[in-house]
Design an enzyme around this catalytic site. Structure first.
Site, short mmCIF file in Angstrom:
data_model
loop_
_atom_site.label_atom_id
_atom_site.label_comp_id
_atom_site.label_asym_id
_atom_site.label_seq_id
_atom_site.Cartn_x
_atom_site.Cartn_y
_atom_site.Cartn_z
N GLU A 113 0.71 -0.98 -4.80
CA GLU A 113 -0.45 -0.09 -4.88
C GLU A 113 0.07 1.33 -4.76
O GLU A 113 0.85 1.64 -3.85
CB GLU A 113 -1.45 -0.40 -3.75
N HIS A 153 -0.27 10.19 -2.96
CA HIS A 153 -1.61 9.94 -2.42
C HIS A 153 -2.39 11.22 -2.27
O HIS A 153 -3.56 11.31 -2.64
CB HIS A 153 -1.52 9.23 -1.06
N ASP A 175 -0.70 5.80 -6.23
CA ASP A 175 -1.73 6.79 -6.52
C ASP A 175 -1.23 7.80 -7.54
O ASP A 175 -0.09 8.27 -7.45
CB ASP A 175 -2.09 7.54 -5.23
N HIS A 196 0.83 -1.21 0.00
CA HIS A 196 0.00 0.00 0.00
C HIS A 196 0.86 1.26 0.00
O HIS A 196 1.80 1.39 0.77
CB HIS A 196 -0.90 -0.01 1.23
#
Length: 219
Positions: free
Chosen positions: A42, A57, A44, A15
């Site tokens: 993962e 993020h 963003d 993450h």
């Protein structure tokens, strides 16, 4: 196509690139995850004022970097000068840089803002990385825009997840709830284990997802 299941056990998705162990969404984080044997990241995606796809993020640089302002209002030259507060040598990476630096890794990319969708697709296609990327978003409309290109897989958006939960709770065919599946370019349902008092992931939910041919990724 990006592997969304593993014969050896669960897939580990780092993450924010493994942000609990290294500065989130940085080259250092991705490299650390890789050193641990993790191959699924993962991350963003945001868009700079001059149209570059960067990995962050937040929509602003303030929390993680030694600057201030919204990413959408800063150009790449301004952002590239900033350094991470936890790791002074680390800058906010471009998606293009990351895809080039880690050709053996898979990226689950959250399209954080509407305007990033087309540039995001262009970067992925330019680097021939459709087979190792999956685009995610809470917004189903953004994912539909990705699916129209037909080459990059996506997860389900919130609206579709709600319909899948409805199908699971009522033990009905999820196709009757108009939940998109692999034929529409969807390969996974990425969901929380629960939301408030509602338990999302249970045997019925997993069965409903598998009926459609979707993997289930729990966060």
């Amino acid at each position: 196509m990006i592997p969304v299941v593993s014969r050896r056990g669960p897939i580990v998705l780092a993450h924010r690139g493994g942000g609990a162990e290294a500065p989130e969404n940085t080259m250092a984080a991705f490299e650390h995850a890789r050193s641990l044997g993790v191959r699924h990241i993962e991350t963003d995606a945001h868009l700079t004022a001059d149209g570059r796809v960067v990995l962050s993020h937040d929509d602003a640089v303030d929390r993680c970097f030694d600057g201030t302002g919204l990413i959408a209002q800063l150009d790449w030259r301004e952002i590239s000068r900033l350094r991470h507060r936890e790791a002074p040598g680390e800058k906010m990476p471009l998606l293009a840089e990351v895809l080039e630096a880690f050709p053996d890794m898979y990226f689950n990319i959250d399209a954080k803002v509407p305007g990033v969708v087309e540039p995001l697709i262009e970067v992925i296609e330019e680097h021939r990385a459709a087979s190792r990327t999956l685009v995610a978003s809470f917004k189903e409309s953004r994912l539909r825009a990705v699916r129209t290109r037909g080459s990059i897989p996506t997860s389900l958006g919130t609206e579709a997840v709600v319909r899948l939960v409805g199908a699971a709770k009522t033990a009905t065919d999820p196709s009757r709830w108009c939940v998109p599946g692999p034929s529409q370019g969807v390969v996974a349902a990425q969901v929380p284990a629960g939301l408030g008092p509602l338990r999302v992931v249970d045997r019925r939910f997993v069965a409903a997802a598998h009926t459609l041919g979707l993997a289930v990724h729990v966060w």
